[in-house]
Write an enzyme that holds these catalytic residues in place. Structure first.
Site, PDB file in Angstrom:
ATOM      1  N   ALA A  13       0.882  -1.280   0.361  1.00 52.21           N
ATOM      2  CA  ALA A  13      -0.084   0.150   0.053  1.00 52.21           C
ATOM      3  C   ALA A  13       0.906   1.303  -0.069  1.00 52.21           C
ATOM      4  O   ALA A  13       0.684   2.155  -1.127  1.00 52.21           O
ATOM      5  CB  ALA A  13      -0.899  -0.069   1.182  1.00 52.21           C
ATOM      6  N   LYS A  32       9.640   0.976   9.922  1.00 48.83           N
ATOM      7  CA  LYS A  32      10.182   0.699  11.157  1.00 48.83           C
ATOM      8  C   LYS A  32      11.543   0.138  11.197  1.00 48.83           C
ATOM      9  O   LYS A  32      12.264   0.237  11.901  1.00 48.83           O
ATOM     10  CB  LYS A  32       9.236   0.020  12.083  1.00 48.83           C
ATOM     11  CG  LYS A  32       8.610   0.722  13.064  1.00 48.83           C
ATOM     12  CD  LYS A  32       7.861  -0.168  13.963  1.00 48.83           C
ATOM     13  CE  LYS A  32       7.111  -1.271  13.432  1.00 48.83           C
ATOM     14  NZ  LYS A  32       6.267  -1.783  14.590  1.00 48.83           N
ATOM     15  N   ASP A 209       0.754  -0.153  14.750  1.00 49.59           N
ATOM     16  CA  ASP A 209       1.079   1.389  15.024  1.00 49.59           C
ATOM     17  C   ASP A 209       0.044   2.342  14.354  1.00 49.59           C
ATOM     18  O   ASP A 209      -0.514   3.121  14.804  1.00 49.59           O
ATOM     19  CB  ASP A 209       2.627   1.672  14.494  1.00 49.59           C
ATOM     20  CG  ASP A 209       3.365   0.575  15.064  1.00 49.59           C
ATOM     21  OD1 ASP A 209       2.929  -0.041  16.085  1.00 49.59           O
ATOM     22  OD2 ASP A 209       4.393   0.366  14.477  1.00 49.59           O
ATOM     23  N   HIS A 230      -5.143 -17.466  10.476  1.00 45.70           N
ATOM     24  CA  HIS A 230      -4.930 -18.302   9.095  1.00 45.70           C
ATOM     25  C   HIS A 230      -4.984 -19.748   9.699  1.00 45.70           C
ATOM     26  O   HIS A 230      -4.222 -19.950  10.832  1.00 45.70           O
ATOM     27  CB  HIS A 230      -3.723 -17.974   8.641  1.00 45.70           C
ATOM     28  CG  HIS A 230      -3.347 -18.497   7.400  1.00 45.70           C
ATOM     29  ND1 HIS A 230      -3.342 -19.920   6.862  1.00 45.70           N
ATOM     30  CD2 HIS A 230      -3.444 -18.001   5.992  1.00 45.70           C
ATOM     31  CE1 HIS A 230      -3.056 -20.179   5.665  1.00 45.70           C
ATOM     32  NE2 HIS A 230      -3.114 -19.112   4.999  1.00 45.70           N
ATOM     33  N   ARG A 277     -11.878 -19.198   5.707  1.00 41.76           N
ATOM     34  CA  ARG A 277     -10.775 -19.325   6.615  1.00 41.76           C
ATOM     35  C   ARG A 277     -11.551 -19.458   8.319  1.00 41.76           C
ATOM     36  O   ARG A 277     -11.028 -19.959   9.005  1.00 41.76           O
ATOM     37  CB  ARG A 277      -9.813 -17.918   6.563  1.00 41.76           C
ATOM     38  CG  ARG A 277      -8.780 -18.325   5.749  1.00 41.76           C
ATOM     39  CD  ARG A 277      -7.725 -17.489   5.683  1.00 41.76           C
ATOM     40  NE  ARG A 277      -7.054 -17.255   4.424  1.00 41.76           N
ATOM     41  CZ  ARG A 277      -6.349 -16.495   3.937  1.00 41.76           C
ATOM     42  NH1 ARG A 277      -6.217 -15.467   4.735  1.00 41.76           N
ATOM     43  NH2 ARG A 277      -5.573 -16.881   3.052  1.00 41.76           N
ATOM     44  N   GLU A 362      -4.124  -3.057   5.191  1.00 50.48           N
ATOM     45  CA  GLU A 362      -4.421  -3.696   6.403  1.00 50.48           C
ATOM     46  C   GLU A 362      -4.823  -2.765   7.644  1.00 50.48           C
ATOM     47  O   GLU A 362      -5.578  -2.866   8.356  1.00 50.48           O
ATOM     48  CB  GLU A 362      -3.339  -4.680   6.983  1.00 50.48           C
ATOM     49  CG  GLU A 362      -4.164  -5.863   8.076  1.00 50.48           C
ATOM     50  CD  GLU A 362      -3.338  -6.877   8.278  1.00 50.48           C
ATOM     51  OE1 GLU A 362      -2.164  -7.074   7.577  1.00 50.48           O
ATOM     52  OE2 GLU A 362      -3.682  -7.517   9.321  1.00 50.48           O
ATOM     53  N   ARG A 373     -12.482 -11.647   6.040  1.00 47.17           N
ATOM     54  CA  ARG A 373     -11.938 -11.322   4.274  1.00 47.17           C
ATOM     55  C   ARG A 373     -11.644 -12.784   3.625  1.00 47.17           C
ATOM     56  O   ARG A 373     -11.260 -13.823   4.012  1.00 47.17           O
ATOM     57  CB  ARG A 373     -10.159 -10.887   4.599  1.00 47.17           C
ATOM     58  CG  ARG A 373      -9.508 -10.856   3.267  1.00 47.17           C
ATOM     59  CD  ARG A 373      -8.203  -9.974   3.549  1.00 47.17           C
ATOM     60  NE  ARG A 373      -7.335 -11.020   4.171  1.00 47.17           N
ATOM     61  CZ  ARG A 373      -6.418 -11.719   3.919  1.00 47.17           C
ATOM     62  NH1 ARG A 373      -6.454 -11.712   2.377  1.00 47.17           N
ATOM     63  NH2 ARG A 373      -5.574 -12.544   4.498  1.00 47.17           N
ATOM     64  N   SER A 378      -6.674  -9.136   0.170  1.00 49.67           N
ATOM     65  CA  SER A 378      -5.908  -7.974   0.794  1.00 49.67           C
ATOM     66  C   SER A 378      -4.869  -7.207   0.020  1.00 49.67           C
ATOM     67  O   SER A 378      -4.889  -5.899  -0.188  1.00 49.67           O
ATOM     68  CB  SER A 378      -5.308  -8.460   1.809  1.00 49.67           C
ATOM     69  OG  SER A 378      -4.465  -9.606   1.714  1.00 49.67           O
ATOM     70  N   LEU A 379      -3.994  -7.910  -0.604  1.00 47.69           N
ATOM     71  CA  LEU A 379      -3.286  -7.286  -1.710  1.00 47.69           C
ATOM     72  C   LEU A 379      -4.063  -6.302  -2.756  1.00 47.69           C
ATOM     73  O   LEU A 379      -3.650  -5.319  -3.158  1.00 47.69           O
ATOM     74  CB  LEU A 379      -2.092  -8.096  -2.321  1.00 47.69           C
ATOM     75  CG  LEU A 379      -1.414  -8.957  -1.443  1.00 47.69           C
ATOM     76  CD1 LEU A 379      -0.393  -9.805  -2.254  1.00 47.69           C
ATOM     77  CD2 LEU A 379      -0.490  -8.116  -0.629  1.00 47.69           C
TER      78      LEU A 379
HETATM   79  C1  SIN Z   1      -2.047 -17.668   1.879  1.00 47.43           C
HETATM   80  O1  SIN Z   1      -1.014 -17.522   0.953  1.00 47.43           O
HETATM   81  O2  SIN Z   1      -2.566 -18.555   2.453  1.00 47.43           O
HETATM   82  C2  SIN Z   1      -2.056 -16.201   2.253  1.00 47.43           C
HETATM   83  C3  SIN Z   1      -3.003 -15.345   1.563  1.00 47.43           C
HETATM   84  C4  SIN Z   1      -4.034 -14.402   2.137  1.00 47.43           C
HETATM   85  O3  SIN Z   1      -3.735 -14.214   3.331  1.00 47.43           O
HETATM   86  O4  SIN Z   1      -4.769 -13.958   1.356  1.00 47.43           O
END
Ligand code: SIN
Length: 511
Positions: A13, A32, A209, A230, A277, A362, A373, A378-379
């Protein structure tokens, strides 16, 4: 120092945004540790987007909404999903090397909750490849100056002129010196909060932070109860934060318990290991608690061993270094804190509720993820919002007021260096264990109340330490994780029903 854009954090980001706005004015990136130390760098799976003729925006939208348990903002979901292909094209032009099929089209991976193959990847090192391309581009971009080993302590606010605004940040440098960086636009891209928990897939920088500094100046924070665990992190005493990508399940790996039973059939008979997940992590938690086992196992050994080594070179090599040959052996895995769906509330342009303050990636809560999610969204969110924020900034010149509202850090009279670091480390441990044991995958109101009191006590002690001793980055991170922990607990107490990642036993006793 006085700049047009102060970007705090150097993941996808922060660096994407910096490259874009470099043409609009001066950019200072504060990070950081080293520039590459980010959650982006550790991302394995990839970026989800509609990249194949057999897929559709409608299906990606539907999968995202379903994963989010009815709590996503549909307008945001449509905007982000719609922006995916163009932004991925941009990454490719920047030099990101996604894996392609023989015909030249992108090889697309599959992950939990997705009804299609739609994850662009660079094998199991996608984040590292993206970060490499971004760091290289930033390195050759004269308009962007990067300060490594600098940590944002607090935001600087102005009361002057037309009201309360963010006008920059106080930053602690390598030698502990505090310096102010004034900026027309301050952008928080500090990643997530995984270090709040004892076990996490996140890098050490993930101490919330951005959320903490934003909260201290009154920015709206939301959805903090939705911490994503995860399902499959490597369980080995010497493995720190090592993820076994969901892509491994996407390519056919199955989950078994100590008795070698494929247990997902009991919990999610349709999607099995490729359920979302929240469901897979809860099923594993239940299996471990019931049997008393320390872990469950992820097994891909039925697949061709050449294919496994080619497709997952990083996971293969890492596991082998611990004596686990994934082409033959099941991999011991446990769930770990991975991603925060909540964060600093933003609008569609990444603007927070505090003027001149943005949050991306994030750190932000945009409404895309809702209660849970969808994997590899996320990316995507990070690059789409970096573009939106850039578009906003290119059309709106921010006005910066003079004057400064001092933070607690520079009003305290400093006395001495802390003599016993154990004071800090002990409190890190208390917070992380309390959060893991009392505010984890499955929650109870009574335990949340215990955690609330414990974290409040720790926060009081941290305030005392900050009053007494010269500040260090370790202290500042502790101050931030303690605040973030209290925000998660408060949000979890306020959410009475089980939904998405927030699962509370008082209201629902299934699984
Ligand atoms: C993963 O490779 O399992 C993580 C991918 C994610 O968090 O979207």
């Amino acid at each position: 120092m006085d700049v047009d854009f102060l970007v705090i954090g150097s993941g996808i980001a922060g660096l994407s945004f910096s490259l874009k706005v470099a043409g609009l004015g001066s950019v200072c990136v504060v990070t950081k540790k080293e520039e590459v130390d980010s959650a982006t760098n550790l991302a394995q799976g990839g970026i989800a987007a509609v990249l194949d003729g057999s897929d559709s925006f409608e299906e990606h939208v539907r999968d995202t909404l379903e994963a989010g348990s009815g709590l996503c903002d549909e307008e945001v979901v449509r905007m982000v999903v719609g922006g995916g292909p163009e932004r991925i094209g941009e990454l490719i032009r920047l030099g990101v090397d996604f894996v392609r099929r023989k015909d030249g089209s992108l090889d697309l991976g599959k992950e939990g909750g997705h009804s299609r193959r739609r994850v662009a990847h660079s094998l199991d090192l996608t984040g590292r490849e993206i970060e490499r391309a971004l760091v290289e581009s930033v390195g050759s971009c004269r308009g962007v100056k990067v300060f490594e080993n600098h940590m944002c302590a607090d935001l600087i606010m102005s009361e002057g002129g037309r009201g309360r605004k963010c006008v920059g940040a106080s930053v602690v440098g390598e030698n502990g010196e505090l310096r102010d960086i004034y900026a027309k636009n301050t952008v928080l891209c500090t990643g997530g909060v995984g270090k709040v928990y004892l076990y996490t897939s996140n890098p050490d920088i993930a101490t919330g932070d951005g959320i903490a500094v934003a909260h201290r100046v009154g920015a709206e924070i939301s959805d903090m109860e939705f911490v994503q665990f995860h399902p499959t992190c490597l369980y080995h005493p010497k493995a720190k934060n090592f993820l076994i990508s969901e892509a491994v399940r996407g390519e056919g790996a199955i989950l078994v318990n100590e008795a070698k039973e494929r247990f997902m059939v009991k919990y999610e008979p349709n999607r099995m290991e490729l359920a979302t997940r929240d469901k897979v992590a809860r099923a594993i938690d239940k299996e471990m608690k019931t049997s008393g086992a320390d872990c469950v196992y992820l097994d891909i050994s039925h697949k061709d061993s050449f294919y496994i080594r080619e497709r997952f070179p990083n996971i293969f090599t890492k596991c082998l270094s611990f004596g686990i040959d994934i082409t033959k052996d099941p991999i011991p895995v446990v769930p770990a804190a991975h991603y925060l769906c909540g964060g600093v509330r933003t609008d569609m342009c990444g603007r927070t509720t505090v003027e001149n303050l943005f949050a991306l990636g994030e750190t932000a809560c945009t409404g895309l993820h809702g209660g849970n999610r969808l994997a590899s969204n996320s990316l995507l969110e990070a690059i789409v919002y970096a573009e939106n924020a850039f578009q906003y900034c290119s059309k709106n010149q921010n006005w910066r007021a003079g004057g400064k509202l001092r933070s607690i850090l520079d009003t305290v009279v400093k006395k001495e260096d802390i003599d016993e670091e154990i004071l800090i480390n002990h409190n890190w441990d208390v917070i992380r264990r309390t959060m893991w044991n009392y505010v984890g995958i499955v929650r109870k109101t009574s335990r949340l109340m215990v955690a609330k009191q414990r974290i409040a006590d720790v926060r009081q002690e941290i305030d005392d330490i900050l009053q007494k001793y010269n500040i260090t980055t370790n202290m500042l991170e502790l101050r931030n994780i303690s605040l973030v922990a209290s925000l998660i607990i408060e949000a979890a107490l306020n959410r009475k029903e089980s939904v998405g990642l927030h699962y509370i036993l008082d209201s629902q006793e299934t699984i």
